[in-house]
Design a protein around this motif. Structure first.
Motif, mmCIF file in Angstrom:
data_model
loop_
_atom_site.group_PDB
_atom_site.id
_atom_site.type_symbol
_atom_site.label_atom_id
_atom_site.label_comp_id
_atom_site.label_asym_id
_atom_site.label_seq_id
_atom_site.Cartn_x
_atom_site.Cartn_y
_atom_site.Cartn_z
ATOM 1 N N ILE A 95 0.819 -1.074 0.059
ATOM 2 C CA ILE A 95 -0.071 -0.209 0.487
ATOM 3 C C ILE A 95 0.664 1.128 -0.473
ATOM 4 O O ILE A 95 2.050 0.564 0.764
ATOM 5 C CB ILE A 95 -0.925 -0.207 0.902
ATOM 6 N N ALA A 187 -6.629 1.543 4.064
ATOM 7 C CA ALA A 187 -6.371 0.611 3.559
ATOM 8 C C ALA A 187 -5.025 -0.057 3.868
ATOM 9 O O ALA A 187 -4.307 0.580 4.368
ATOM 10 C CB ALA A 187 -5.231 0.864 2.265
ATOM 11 N N LEU A 198 -9.511 -2.655 2.484
ATOM 12 C CA LEU A 198 -9.875 -1.005 2.988
ATOM 13 C C LEU A 198 -11.595 -0.970 3.295
ATOM 14 O O LEU A 198 -11.968 -1.862 3.450
ATOM 15 C CB LEU A 198 -10.433 -1.030 1.018
#
Ligand code: M6R
Length: 637
Positions: A95, A187, A198
């Motif tokens: 992420i 996230a 998420l």
């Protein structure tokens, strides 16, 4: 603001995350970071500043060997570095985040991703958690320590608490979300599971579905680089992504059916071409945008306006119009008020969107609330539209982005300005296209009420030629404007339809050059601001005459107010038409624009002010396209 990205699949996550972050940099550029999952461990690299500094930190990591002279420390560092480099090269799940600072200054520590204490969970966040201090205090009472000033670190440590109690990833997240008050797109990755979790509320988040790979981002343009299958997460939904699966849940843990949209990839890449900055390019694109809008609206003045045919109401049914907008869009709305009241005779009020929700909302079905927003994602404008909608008002949107929250909220009553991608954070072509949209809307409203505006439509069709001519003068403006580059304060004055342009000129100068500048209605100066005037405060006036009595009175009074400023020794500048001789004895600096009457002058008068801000910022060495502290899309209230 802030932008978030994520990838899970079989490719190198690092490249996908960095490219995604670059396309989201318009959302904030205070710092950037990524977290990569590799061999059951989370590896975080983050850096204050733009994505470029994160990228160079990653490159350095790949090249540099440990410098410590202490043997055990050296060994420890080289193990850490080897792990990081492995993750950079091999990880296919991660992420990333590009930050616009809300809680805590821009710094490496406050950058996202944030980790829990054990370092096995990483979280990125776009939004603001209003009750984070309360949760932080509770966690501190349990002995949890914090290293950053952010609300996000509180959320990841709160989540970790539920995970430690043995809850599943989704149930732990549900527990967290049930407690949070605020806006978020989250996230999260967890070292123990090859998944991304998420959730969203009020901040945008989309999932892109690929073949054995999935993507996430704050906007669809970023995932459309990889796939055309997109899921737009709705508020209070939680998603769980693996490489070949997407599961969706509501806050109660019920499974939600996936709605996959097939979206067409439109190029999200804008090039600077021969221009030094996007801002300069975008200034030069204005003639083409204005021409296109007018051609799409009507080809001859006797034809009715065609570009609002999708509206599901007639302006003859509307008792009152309220605009809600922020920044430059608010200035455009002020021009719109003037025109709609002048030509369509409908009362109009203009609200700064963030203030709209701070007042009692009095709206009924014959009230039209129009949100104006370049990005279509501005949180303040979204909140204002929603509150008007729930009070029963009719809603309309003018936006530069069809694929946006504001467009979706107002459907079918939408108008998309064809300005194209505006990369520079300071608005230029999007602003002038909003102003023109409001000319067209005022004419449409008058036509709906049976009023004949053929002369006005004829006049408006002359704009593309005049805007071309004013842009051709760009070089002539350079030297006169640079004389004012070293002043620290400016006043911008005008009246009537050009008062909002004085506000816009001041905003552009502030945003780009960091020089303090304020716009006022000319007549208001004597009620207080005049106190600051002396030889160190230039006053720029916009003084355009016109054939009607209203225009001429406004013009004459604007000149009188400029004289009052000059009497206080202020250096004086004016934006005036070629044929205007009156200004010659009043102003130190006369910035000429082609002849145009006052009612049609706002777009033309804006252009030299854009150059003023650009030339001074460039001369002072400022970051023209990404001024400090700003973001292109302002997704927090
Ligand atoms: O995307 P929006 O039009 O809703 O944005 C509103 C303001 O944030 C925006 O106009 C801002 O003031 C610009 N930086 C102006 O140049």
């Amino acid at each position: 603001m802030c932008g978030i990205v994520g990838y899970i699949g079989n490719k190198a996550a690092k490249d996908i995350l960095l490219n995604g972050l670059k396309s989201l940099e318009y959302r904030g550029y205070d710092s950037a970071g990524i977290a990569l999952l590799d061999e059951g461990r989370i590896n975080v690299i983050k850096s204050q500043g733009k994505i470029a500094s994160l990228e160079s930190k990653i490159n350095q990591l790949q090249n540099v060997t440990s410098t410590s002279s202490n043997k055990p420390e050296k060994e420890f560092n080289s193990i850490l570095q080897e792990r990081l480099v492995n993750a950079i090269n091999k990880s296919n799940c991660g992420i990333g985040h590009t930050r616009w600072a809300t809680h805590g200054k821009p710094s490496d520590i406050n950058s996202h991703p944030h980790l829990n204490t054990a370092g096995n969970i990483a979280l990125v966040h776009n939004g603001i958690i209003k009750n984070f201090y309360e949760i932080k205090r509770e966690l501190e009472e349990d002995g949890v320590e914090f290293i950053s000033e952010t609300d996000t670190e509180v959320v990841v440590k709160f989540y970790s608490k539920f995970k430690d109690q043995g809850l599943s990833d989704i149930d732990a997240f549900r527990k967290v979300l049930q407690r949070l008050d605020g806006s978020y797109a989250f996230a999260l990755i967890n070292a123990d599971s090859q998944k991304i979790i998420l959730a969203k509320n009020q901040s945008p988040l989309v999932i892109g579905i690929g073949d054995n790979e999935n993507f996430i981002a704050s906007d669809s343009a970023t995932v459309l680089e990889h796939t055309e299958k997109v899921i737009k997460l709705k508020d209070l939904q939680i998603a769980e992504l693996s490489a070949n699966d997407v599961k969706l849940f509501d806050l109660d843990g019920n499974t939600v059916k996936l709605e996959v949209h097939h979206m067409h990839q439109v190029s999200s890449v804008a090039e600077k071409g021969p221009y030094k900055h996007f801002l300069l390019k975008e200034i030069h694109e204005q003639p083409a945008v204005i021409s296109k809008m007018l051609l799409d609206a009507y080809s001859v003045a006797t034809e009715p306006i065609a570009c609002f045919n999708n509206l599901d109401f007639k302006f003859s049914q509307i008792d009152k119009i309220s605009f809600v907008a922020c920044g430059s869009a608010y200035h455009a709305a002020l021009v719109g008020k003037y025109l709609i009241e002048l030509w369509a005779k409908i009362p109009v009020e203009v609200n700064i969107a963030s203030e709209f929700c701070s007042f009692p909302v009095l709206h009924g079905k014959n009230n039209l609330v129009i949100g104006i927003s370049q990005s279509g994602e501005t949180a303040d404008t979204i909140a204002a539209i929603k509150s008007a909608q729930s009070a029963g008002a009719k809603i309309m949107a003018i936006t530069n982005k069809q694929d946006s929250a504001i467009f979706d909220l107002a459907k079918p009553n939408t108008y998309v300005t064809p300005a194209g991608i505006e990369v520079s954070v300071a608005s230029t072509k999007a602003f002038t296209s909003q102003v023109l949209a409001l000319y067209l809307l005022a004419i449409k409203a008058a036509e709906d009420k049976g009023l004949d505006l053929i002369d006005i439509k004829d006049e408006l069709h002359k704009l593309p030629l005049v805007i071309d001519q004013v842009i051709e003068r760009a070089d002539d403006y350079h030297a006169p404007f640079l004389k004012y580059a070293n002043y620290r304060d400016f006043l911008f004055l005008s009246r009537g339809v050009n008062y909002p342009i004085a506000l816009e000129g001041a905003l552009k100068l502030k945003e780009l050059s960091y020089i303090h500048a304020t716009g006022y209605p000319s007549g208001e100066m004597k009620h207080g601001p005049i106190a600051i005037l002396d030889q160190n405060v230039p006053v720029l006036s916009i003084a355009i005459d016109g054939a009607s009595e209203l225009e001429h009175n406004v013009y004459k009074k604007t000149l009188s107010n400029a004289e009052e400023a000059r009497a206080r020794m202020s250096p004086s500048l004016v934006i005036a038409c070629d044929s205007n001789r009156d200004v010659e004895n009043i102003f130190d600096e006369i910035i000429r624009i082609p002849n145009i009457s006052q009612f049609f002058s706002p777009i033309i008068a804006t252009i030299p002010l854009q150059f003023l801000a650009y030339y001074i910022a460039e001369h002072l060495g400022k970051d023209v396209d990404q001024p400090r502290n700003l973001a292109k899309s302002v997704t927090v209230e």
